[in-house]
Design a protein around this motif. Structure first.
Motif, PDB file in Angstrom:
ATOM      1  N   ASP A  10      -0.043   7.266   5.102  1.00 42.09           N
ATOM      2  CA  ASP A  10      -0.657   6.227   5.934  1.00 42.09           C
ATOM      3  C   ASP A  10      -2.122   6.609   6.165  1.00 42.09           C
ATOM      4  OD1 ASP A  10       0.881   3.974   7.972  1.00 42.09           O
ATOM      5  OD2 ASP A  10      -1.224   4.425   8.387  1.00 42.09           O
ATOM      6  N   LEU A  11      -2.896   5.606   6.556  1.00 39.50           N
ATOM      7  CA  LEU A  11      -4.274   5.860   7.017  1.00 39.50           C
ATOM      8  C   LEU A  11      -4.261   6.707   8.275  1.00 39.50           C
ATOM      9  CD1 LEU A  11      -6.089   2.386   7.083  1.00 39.50           C
ATOM     10  CD2 LEU A  11      -6.753   4.366   5.712  1.00 39.50           C
ATOM     11  N   GLY A  69       2.162   3.331   3.888  1.00 40.18           N
ATOM     12  CA  GLY A  69       1.921   2.526   5.087  1.00 40.18           C
ATOM     13  C   GLY A  69       3.075   2.769   6.042  1.00 40.18           C
ATOM     14  N   GLY A 114       3.564   3.794   9.022  1.00 40.02           N
ATOM     15  CA  GLY A 114       3.578   3.398  10.430  1.00 40.02           C
ATOM     16  C   GLY A 114       4.067   4.510  11.316  1.00 40.02           C
ATOM     17  N   LEU A 144      -4.033  -6.038   2.406  1.00 33.30           N
ATOM     18  CA  LEU A 144      -5.066  -5.375   1.611  1.00 33.30           C
ATOM     19  C   LEU A 144      -5.771  -6.377   0.697  1.00 33.30           C
ATOM     20  CD1 LEU A 144      -3.154  -2.086   0.739  1.00 33.30           C
ATOM     21  CD2 LEU A 144      -4.766  -2.508   2.596  1.00 33.30           C
ATOM     22  N   ARG A 201       6.264  -1.685   3.346  1.00 34.03           N
ATOM     23  CA  ARG A 201       6.632  -2.868   4.150  1.00 34.03           C
ATOM     24  C   ARG A 201       5.428  -3.308   4.978  1.00 34.03           C
ATOM     25  NH1 ARG A 201      11.603  -2.025   8.079  1.00 34.03           N
ATOM     26  NH2 ARG A 201      10.014  -1.099   9.425  1.00 34.03           N
ATOM     27  N   MET A 202       5.089  -4.562   4.849  1.00 30.00           N
ATOM     28  CA  MET A 202       3.995  -5.168   5.623  1.00 30.00           C
ATOM     29  C   MET A 202       2.696  -4.387   5.487  1.00 30.00           C
ATOM     30  SD  MET A 202       6.093  -6.377   8.948  1.00 30.00           S
ATOM     31  CE  MET A 202       6.869  -7.957   8.966  1.00 30.00           C
ATOM     32  N   LEU A 203       2.423  -3.967   4.276  1.00 29.54           N
ATOM     33  CA  LEU A 203       1.168  -3.272   3.985  1.00 29.54           C
ATOM     34  C   LEU A 203       0.344  -4.069   2.977  1.00 29.54           C
ATOM     35  CD1 LEU A 203      -0.814  -0.910   3.864  1.00 29.54           C
ATOM     36  CD2 LEU A 203       0.686   0.173   2.191  1.00 29.54           C
ATOM     37  N   LEU A 244      -3.892   9.060   3.654  1.00 23.77           N
ATOM     38  CA  LEU A 244      -4.688   8.487   2.561  1.00 23.77           C
ATOM     39  C   LEU A 244      -4.968   7.009   2.804  1.00 23.77           C
ATOM     40  CD1 LEU A 244      -2.540   6.654   0.756  1.00 23.77           C
ATOM     41  CD2 LEU A 244      -1.917   8.856  -0.162  1.00 23.77           C
ATOM     42  N   ASP A 245      -5.963   6.535   2.069  1.00 22.00           N
ATOM     43  CA  ASP A 245      -6.300   5.115   2.065  1.00 22.00           C
ATOM     44  C   ASP A 245      -5.901   4.568   0.700  1.00 22.00           C
ATOM     45  OD1 ASP A 245      -7.439   2.615   1.900  1.00 22.00           O
ATOM     46  OD2 ASP A 245      -9.284   3.192   2.914  1.00 22.00           O
ATOM     47  N   LEU A 246      -4.893   3.728   0.692  1.00 19.55           N
ATOM     48  CA  LEU A 246      -4.356   3.221  -0.576  1.00 19.55           C
ATOM     49  C   LEU A 246      -5.408   2.447  -1.377  1.00 19.55           C
ATOM     50  CD1 LEU A 246      -1.921   2.841  -2.455  1.00 19.55           C
ATOM     51  CD2 LEU A 246      -1.194   0.930  -1.023  1.00 19.55           C
ATOM     52  N   ARG A 247      -6.423   1.907  -0.686  1.00 15.48           N
ATOM     53  CA  ARG A 247      -7.460   1.159  -1.411  1.00 15.48           C
ATOM     54  C   ARG A 247      -8.344   2.093  -2.235  1.00 15.48           C
ATOM     55  NH1 ARG A 247      -9.692  -1.282   4.032  1.00 15.48           N
ATOM     56  NH2 ARG A 247      -9.295   0.903   4.427  1.00 15.48           N
TER      57      ARG A 247
HETATM   58  C1  LIG Z   1       1.862  -3.595   9.811  1.00 16.82           C
HETATM   59  S1  LIG Z   1       1.965  -1.847   9.777  1.00 16.82           S
HETATM   60  C2  LIG Z   1       3.572  -1.627   9.042  1.00 16.82           C
HETATM   61  C3  LIG Z   1       4.140  -0.247   9.278  1.00 16.82           C
HETATM   62  C4  LIG Z   1       5.483   0.041   8.588  1.00 16.82           C
HETATM   63  N1  LIG Z   1       5.383  -0.119   7.147  1.00 16.82           N
HETATM   64  C5  LIG Z   1       6.597  -0.832   9.112  1.00 16.82           C
HETATM   65  O1  LIG Z   1       6.886  -1.876   8.502  1.00 16.82           O
HETATM   66  O2  LIG Z   1       7.190  -0.487  10.141  1.00 16.82           O
HETATM   67  C6  LIG Z   1       0.878  -1.409   8.435  1.00 16.82           C
HETATM   68  C7  LIG Z   1       0.729   0.103   8.240  1.00 16.82           C
HETATM   69  O3  LIG Z   1      -0.067   0.317   7.067  1.00 16.82           O
HETATM   70  C8  LIG Z   1      -1.080   1.267   7.339  1.00 16.82           C
HETATM   71  N2  LIG Z   1      -2.234   0.963   6.469  1.00 16.82           N
HETATM   72  C9  LIG Z   1      -3.083  -0.076   6.584  1.00 16.82           C
HETATM   73  N3  LIG Z   1      -4.008  -0.035   5.604  1.00 16.82           N
HETATM   74  C10 LIG Z   1      -3.722   1.054   4.851  1.00 16.82           C
HETATM   75  C11 LIG Z   1      -4.329   1.648   3.692  1.00 16.82           C
HETATM   76  N4  LIG Z   1      -5.420   1.102   3.146  1.00 16.82           N
HETATM   77  N5  LIG Z   1      -3.789   2.774   3.180  1.00 16.82           N
HETATM   78  C12 LIG Z   1      -2.687   3.331   3.759  1.00 16.82           C
HETATM   79  N6  LIG Z   1      -2.073   2.819   4.860  1.00 16.82           N
HETATM   80  C13 LIG Z   1      -2.582   1.702   5.404  1.00 16.82           C
HETATM   81  C14 LIG Z   1      -1.381   1.074   8.824  1.00 16.82           C
HETATM   82  O4  LIG Z   1      -2.008   2.236   9.374  1.00 16.82           O
HETATM   83  C15 LIG Z   1       0.004   0.799   9.392  1.00 16.82           C
HETATM   84  O5  LIG Z   1       0.671   1.983   9.730  1.00 16.82           O
END
Ligand SMILES: C[S@@+](CC[C@H](N)C(=O)[O-])C[C@H]1O[C@@H](n2cnc3c(N)ncnc32)[C@H](O)[C@@H]1O
Length: 282
Positions: free
Chosen positions: A91-92, A67, A69, A135, A129-131, A111-114
């Motif tokens: 990241d997605l 994730g 970002g 989910l 962080r904040m991912l 990738l999609d972590l789900r």
């Molecule tokens: C709130 S942002 C936080 C970004 C970064 N971690 C930060 O704290 O600066 C969440 C990030 O997770 C990614 N994300 C959301 N769902 C995801 C998934 N299922 N698999 C991978 N990445 C995902 C989003 O595209 C986004 O870049």
């Protein structure tokens, strides 16, 4: 072809076909999201980077930033692990990470972590962080992150508890109406306002050892780059807040102006950092 009118930031009107209009809307949403990610980094990066060092992240380590970002944490990890180490930023949405990949700073996985699998027993450190708090099946997600750690590797999760947000010397009710409206809608959409607590409990039940957690809160000054993040959050939530009749558009504009005023300062959410180690099998 449909013709419409676009108004630019200076208020000038432009005739445009429908495709151009859609491109314009997409570009401005994309720019806003990029700015939201960068201003979020401005709030949280200093504390996250201190923790990378405190965890002993060293030359030669293999790290996964999931994730990622717009990539600030992956860049910081790449500095710490050096050329003999490896960082993967996943990241997605990976468009914001491509330039770093091209200059060789880190590898990028889209990738999609789900849904997608991660390679087993691969990383010394996995940071998200904040991912996880966004989910749906957090237990399965954390099991996947643990499985991609090498035995002895560290899982480092950061998610929030929103209870402190907008606490301020300016008054007991400072921005509390927009906070309640925005977080109410986010909760309905699946966001957990206590995501950091969930991380800790799932880390304890996922077979990790040495699990610990602590929280940090940042003082945000009105008009700063950090304050801009909260303005962008409210601008993003505003159409839905107003459509649901929770707060008026006039009050939203007033709240955004309050966030831009250096006379105000307020607390961020608590960011809870949870760390645990994957056991070494004998
Ligand atoms: C709130 S942002 C936080 C970004 C970064 N971690 C930060 O704290 O600066 C969440 C990030 O997770 C990614 N994300 C959301 N769902 C995801 C998934 N299922 N698999 C991978 N990445 C995902 C989003 O595209 C986004 O870049």
């Amino acid at each position: 072809m449909t013709t419409s009118v676009r108004i630019d930031a200076q208020g000038n009107q432009h005739s445009t076909d429908e495709q151009e209009r859609q491109d314009y809307v997409f570009d401005s949403l994309w720019d806003k999201e990029s700015e939201r990610l960068r201003t979020n980094e401005a709030i949280w990066d200093p504390g996250t980077f201190e923790r990378f060092e405190a965890l002993g992240t060293s030359p030669g380590w293999h790290c996964l930033e999931i994730g990622a970002g717009s990539g600030s944490a992956a860049r910081a990890l790449a500095e710490l692990v050096g050329p003999e180490g490896r960082v993967v930023a996943a990241d997605l949405e990976t468009v914001r990470l491509v330039a770093d990949e091209q200059r060789g700073a880190f590898d990028v996985w889209e990738l999609d972590l789900r849904e997608d699998e991660l390679p087993p027993d691969t990383f010394d450190l996995v940071h998200a962080r904040m991912l996880v708090q966004h989910l749906p099946d957090r237990e399965a997600v954390i099991a996947k992150l643990v499985s991609t750690l090498k035995p002895g590797g560290l899982l480092f999760l950061e998610d929030t508890d929103s209870s402190t947000l907008f606490r301020s010397a300016s008054g007991e009710d400072f921005l509390q109406d927009v906070r309640a409206a925005g977080y109410g809608l986010m909760r309905e959409a699946g966001h957990d306002p206590r995501g950091g607590h969930v991380d800790y409990h799932l880390a304890l039940s996922s077979g990790l050892t040495d699990v610990s957690a602590e929280g940090r809160v940042v003082m945000v000054r009105g008009g700063s780059v950090q304050a801009r993040h909260y303005q962008l959050w409210l601008e993003f939530m505003a159409p839905q807040i107003v459509a649901e009749g929770l707060v008026t558009r006039e009050r939203i504009d007033e709240a955004i102006a309050e966030m831009g005023d250096p006379a105000h300062s307020w607390l961020s959410q608590v960011l809870i950092s949870t760390v645990g180690r994957k056991p070494i099998q004998d």
